[in-house]
Write an enzyme that holds these catalytic residues in place. Structure first.
Site, PDB file in Angstrom:
ATOM      1  N   CYS A 388      -5.125  22.041  34.926  1.00  0.00           N
ATOM      2  CA  CYS A 388      -6.339  22.783  35.269  1.00  0.00           C
ATOM      3  C   CYS A 388      -6.138  24.287  35.037  1.00  0.00           C
ATOM      4  O   CYS A 388      -6.172  24.726  33.899  1.00  0.00           O
ATOM      5  CB  CYS A 388      -6.781  22.459  36.690  1.00  0.00           C
ATOM      6  SG  CYS A 388      -8.539  22.755  36.924  1.00  0.00           S
ATOM      7  N   HIS A 514      -7.248  16.864  36.894  1.00  0.00           N
ATOM      8  CA  HIS A 514      -6.141  16.773  37.855  1.00  0.00           C
ATOM      9  C   HIS A 514      -5.556  15.357  37.841  1.00  0.00           C
ATOM     10  O   HIS A 514      -5.898  14.537  38.690  1.00  0.00           O
ATOM     11  CB  HIS A 514      -6.635  17.114  39.262  1.00  0.00           C
ATOM     12  CG  HIS A 514      -6.888  18.568  39.456  1.00  0.00           C
ATOM     13  ND1 HIS A 514      -5.884  19.467  39.707  1.00  0.00           N
ATOM     14  CD2 HIS A 514      -8.030  19.284  39.416  1.00  0.00           C
ATOM     15  CE1 HIS A 514      -6.389  20.679  39.829  1.00  0.00           C
ATOM     16  NE2 HIS A 514      -7.702  20.600  39.653  1.00  0.00           N
ATOM     17  N   GLU A 516      -2.821  14.365  38.814  1.00  0.00           N
ATOM     18  CA  GLU A 516      -1.955  14.073  39.970  1.00  0.00           C
ATOM     19  C   GLU A 516      -2.646  13.221  41.028  1.00  0.00           C
ATOM     20  O   GLU A 516      -1.993  12.684  41.915  1.00  0.00           O
ATOM     21  CB  GLU A 516      -1.417  15.371  40.590  1.00  0.00           C
ATOM     22  CG  GLU A 516      -2.433  16.231  41.335  1.00  0.00           C
ATOM     23  CD  GLU A 516      -3.153  17.248  40.447  1.00  0.00           C
ATOM     24  OE1 GLU A 516      -3.292  16.991  39.230  1.00  0.00           O
ATOM     25  OE2 GLU A 516      -3.597  18.283  40.964  1.00  0.00           O
TER      26      GLU A 516
END
Ligand code: GLN
Length: 542
Positions: A388, A514, A516
């Site tokens: 990001c 994102h 993650e």
């Protein structure tokens, strides 16, 4: 009909209720049951989206764009329960809905009160998850029993058990059994007091999970059971895990918590517990701690703004660990404040890094340090992963140092920059989601064949979660690409840059999303996996 488990906490906060709830979800799923998970947070913010990571840790984003508590990250890493905005409610969100109803006249002239209106609203949120194919809804109440803000939630779950019948509900209470050094013993009194407080508001816990740093002697378990009005086997010790949070479900299984829940809730569809892959995964983590092997230790430098706060990049750290598990290597994390790079330079701080990761963030503090770290990775051919803001900084770095646009910046950090390589795109493109508001939640991304991204995902169309306002400025795409900056992922209409790479580099990749938020310990996210793989390769050939 779905059964309900309520997880509450007492004595102190931060006992790991989220992890315990997630572990219970995992154990039930691995007995073949369908679970849904939910968290109530007693604070008044409508969601954690506006809260500083220093205050609250990471904001965890869901597919539907909901900005939620980081405990939902544990739920997703441990279970396959689908999560959406109905899975996290705060006091603020509950009241907002009530006040909007009141303004619309939906209470038909009645005085709106905590009981029954707030409690009814809370109960409706619980019922929303109890859809027909669900076996168990697990609801975690944030905060601790006795907190003023949490009272309506405790009252609502008390009533809920009356509404659906006590046999369909299980109250699990998490407490602390502290060790007093001076006395040389564990103390059960705080647990007794906490249970008394719960009983005063009409809730008798069915199971007590006692967090402790030492084994609780059998006599103390007897005492807790007697004083708290519980069967002995319903007093379960949860000792501080030695190696990893992923041990928690195994420890609870060791105390037969899954059997107790299945029996108490009469879960007839439960099958035998299936934990083989989980045990293998935990064994792998343990082996790297018990027998450290420098040849299989990969150093990853995370260069960010909130590195001092352990939870601010929680999912990033977890995802790196998952990637380590996938390669059977240990991740040695170096958390570096980007401002420190501005003061001390890159060479020493990043000298031992096998891979460099720049995570997401807001605000201009430390941006130049991130840009310097990225230059160090690009020029030194060190594997780089930008997430990001990390992608945006990689774009700024390339524009400044390769295109020679020395003042290139994002308009977030310098609104008057002559070279806004990252900007809000509403003015120049017909993109509907921008214009000051955030792009949040799941978006599709089309990948270029043969790119590192496509190789990692093994697919040309993927979906990932977003939470940002700014985008790579399309006006600079041509210049960037001509100079060797590859755009290997875009929105399916090609209008938004989603993935960037530098082909003349072992592994240099930035994503606007994102990733993650979609990694699991038993299934590492493909991009984290390949980033760590590239870092491991670099280490071996160094
Ligand atoms: N601050 C940047 C933006 O709003 C990046 C956000 C992030 O990293 N999540 O676009």
């Amino acid at each position: 009909m779905a059964k309900h488990i309520f997880v509450t906490g007492g004595v102190v906060s931060s006992l790991g209720k989220g992890l315990t709830s997630a572990s219970i979800g995992l154990l039930l799923e691995r007995r073949g049951l369908k679970v849904r998970m939910q968290k109530f947070d007693p604070y008044i913010n409508v969601d954690p989206g506006t809260m500083s990571p220093y205050q609250h840790g990471e904001v965890y984003v869901l597919d539907d764009g909901a900005e939620t508590d980081l405990d939902l990250g544990h739920y997703e890493r441990f279970t396959n329960a689908p999560l959406d905005r109905d899975c996290n409610y705060t006091t603020g969100k509950i009241y907002l809905s009530i006040i909007e109803k009141e303004r619309r006249g939906e209470y038909r002239g009645k005085t709106v009160q905590v009981i029954p209106h707030v409690t009814d609203e809370i109960k409706a949120c619980i019922r929303k998850l109890a859809v027909p194919d669900v076996d168990v809804v697990i609801t975690e109440i944030g905060g601790t029993v006795g907190d003023i803000e949490a009272m309506p939630f405790f009252e609502a779950i008390r009533q809920f058990a009356l509404d659906v019948g006590k046999a369909n509900c299980l109250f699990i209470h998490l407490t602390l059994v502290p060790y007093l050094k001076a006395a040389g013993e564990l103390k059960t009194k705080p647990t007794q007091h906490s249970v008394r407080e719960l009983r005063e508001i009409g809730i008798q816990p069915d199971v007590l999970i006692c967090r402790t740093e030492r084994e609780i002697p059998s006599d103390d378990i007897d005492k807790i059971a007697l004083m708290c009005n519980l069967e002995r086997r319903a007093v379960i010790e949860e000792i501080d895990r030695e190696f990893s949070i992923y041990e928690v479900p195994l420890s609870l299984k060791g105390h037969k918590l899954d059997e107790l829940i299945v029996e108490r809730l009469n879960l007839k569809d439960a099958q035998a517990l299936q934990m083989r892959d989980w045990v293998v995964m935990v064994e792998r983590i343990k082996s790297h701690i018990l027998e450290p092997n420098p040849a299989r230790t990969v150093t990853i430098a995370v260069v960010g703004k909130y590195v001092k706060h352990r939870d601010a990049y929680k999912s990033v750290y977890e995802s790196l660990d998952h990637a380590g598990i996938a390669h059977n290597v240990k991740i040695h994390l170096e958390r570096i404040e980007s401002e420190q790079i501005e003061e001390e330079g890159t060479d020493q701080l990043l000298a031992s890094a096998d891979g460099i990761l720049v995570p997401g963030g807001f605000d201009k503090r430390g941006i130049n340090g991130k840009v310097d770290a990225i230059r160090f990775a690009r020029e030194g051919k060190i594997p780089f992963f930008g997430i990001c803001l990390g992608l945006q900084c990689a774009t700024i770095e390339f524009a400044r140092n390769v295109l020679g646009l020395t003042d290139a910046n994002s308009t977030e950090f310098d609104p008057t920059t002559p070279h806004p390589v990252v900007a809000l795109l509403d003015a120049q493109r017909k993109v509907t989601h921008i214009g000051g508001t955030m792009r949040k939640g799941a978006y599709d991304c089309a990948l270029t064949e043969g790119s590192h991204a496509a190789i990692a995902y093994h697919s040309l169309l993927v979906s990932e979660r977003h939470r940002h306002r700014y985008e790579v400025n399309n006006d600079y795409r041509e210049q960037l690409v001509k100079a060797g900056f590859a755009i290997t992922g875009t929105s399916p209409d090609g209008g938004l840059v989603e993935v960037i790479e530098i082909p003349d580099h072992p592994w240099f990749l930035g994503v606007q999303c994102h990733p993650e938020f979609k990694s699991k310990p038993t299934a590492a996210h493909p991009l984290f996996r390949d980033f760590v793989g590239a870092a491991f390769t670099r280490k071996q050939t160094k």
